[in-house]
Write an enzyme that holds these catalytic residues in place. Sequence first.
Site, PDB file in Angstrom:
ATOM      1  N   TYR A  33       9.086  -6.680  31.371  1.00 49.20           N
ATOM      2  CA  TYR A  33       9.293  -7.707  30.600  1.00 49.20           C
ATOM      3  C   TYR A  33       8.093  -8.085  29.858  1.00 49.20           C
ATOM      4  CZ  TYR A  33      12.908  -7.933  34.240  1.00 49.20           C
ATOM      5  OH  TYR A  33      14.012  -7.902  34.969  1.00 49.20           O
ATOM      6  N   TYR A  37      21.976 -12.729  38.518  1.00 52.44           N
ATOM      7  CA  TYR A  37      21.307 -11.549  38.138  1.00 52.44           C
ATOM      8  C   TYR A  37      21.799 -10.185  38.884  1.00 52.44           C
ATOM      9  CZ  TYR A  37      17.711  -8.383  37.109  1.00 52.44           C
ATOM     10  OH  TYR A  37      16.751  -7.326  36.846  1.00 52.44           O
ATOM     11  N   ASP A  79      26.958  -7.900  45.344  1.00 55.16           N
ATOM     12  CA  ASP A  79      25.364  -7.288  45.243  1.00 55.16           C
ATOM     13  C   ASP A  79      24.723  -7.939  46.011  1.00 55.16           C
ATOM     14  OD1 ASP A  79      23.091  -6.733  44.194  1.00 55.16           O
ATOM     15  OD2 ASP A  79      23.364  -7.277  42.211  1.00 55.16           O
ATOM     16  N   LYS A 112      16.748  -2.438  46.955  1.00 57.10           N
ATOM     17  CA  LYS A 112      15.301  -3.105  47.272  1.00 57.10           C
ATOM     18  C   LYS A 112      14.946  -2.743  48.552  1.00 57.10           C
ATOM     19  CE  LYS A 112      14.951  -6.560  43.938  1.00 57.10           C
ATOM     20  NZ  LYS A 112      15.877  -6.910  43.077  1.00 57.10           N
TER      21      LYS A 112
END
Length: 429
Positions: free
Chosen positions: A21, A149, A250, A279
């Site tokens: 970002y 998210y 998720d 992750k």
Amino acid sequence: MSAPDWDALLAADRRHVWHPYGPMPGLAAPLPVVAAQGVRLTLADGRELIDAMSSWWSVIHGHRHPEIVAAVEAQLHTLPHVMFGGLTHEPAITLAQRLVAMAPDGLEHVFFADSGSVSVEVALKMAIQVAAGRGEPGRTRVLALRGAYHGDTFGAMSVTDPVSGMHAMFAGALPAQVFVDAPPMSTEGPADPAWVALVERELSAHADELAAVIIEPTLQGAGGMRPYAPAYVVALRELCDRHGLLLIADEIATGFGRTGPLFATGGAGVTPDILCVGKALTGGTMTLAATLCTPAVAESIAASPSGALMHGPTFMANPLACAAALASTALLERGDWRDDVPRIERGLTDGLDGARVLPGVADVRVVGAIGVIQLDHAVDVPAASAAAAAHGVWLRPFRDLIYTMPPYVTGDDDLARITAAMTLAAAAA
Ligand SMILES: *Cc1c(COP(=O)(O)O)cnc(C)c1O
């Protein structure tokens, strides 16, 4: 080997290398890291920082855990990579069996993806192909929660919060999904009937268009570190069953024990139709994710026009990553995390309590091995990170949140250092 010239390297970093970002050229100089061991990062100037972020929530067993290193090294010398189309290998097969055994009952099939976002793309494709297989090709949309998210690729972005996510920037390029407010923040207790009724209304209003509901069960992560009670996951499971929708969980952030149970869905007594993990899957050694599904999902995909699941990355089921994941999940099966996560929860609760009274602090909350200080204003990220680093701790706050997701192996003294650094960061931010 001569010592690297870090001034030159950082100038080149700024000129050539994108960071997450980030603008180009880069603004703030990133800290150069030269090594990592256990919970500590070593910087180029010799300083050591505790990795209180578990390197974006992945390094649950600490950096360079000897069993993971040994597994990857052995794999490197036999089969570092091979294509997965038409070929298979033992690390992928054994890892799939392991994930099926660890996941909530009923999830039998495993698709290996190369990142969390890709595993979400695969989950969305599965849902659309299931609808097609059931003879309802018009059902292509997904209901998602505000504040969610789910990743940075296009499908994943489309189900991420429309405001804090990047919808405005990519308006017109994203699939239009259906959003409802997230459940009220809570960690236990029954589901608010008014919220359940709200979701039910949206499901009815979009009955012919929806294929699935996607959630981060019991904790919204990068969208705001907001917990909600397991009863809401149960309620959503019932709603999905009643409306003929798939439930996609998720668990890229919540999976592998981070919030307390091994999986948040399993902890709620719920089996989703589709489960995404990532992750921590390789213990943070390298990138790997997976999308699991039920036999009913696989059968409907087989009945869809293509007859097959239409995805297949170049590095699918990379053997090195599978070997790392096998070693990481073997460590989880040994079970130390079952003591460590509640121990960390107690340490975070005690250590962050004093931050409640600081000016500018709106909330302090702890869920499993996650500790959050929420401010009443946007964090001054450089000031907060610098205050933590001066105390020997690596923190990467975002928005109004200063948080930690420490490795499960973090000792009590290091944990106290993390909570002290968070408190200093909150005072500096
Ligand atoms: C990090 C994350 C993702 C995206 O995973 P990447 O590996 O960064 O693509 C998706 N969903 C959740 C809940 C996450 O925390």
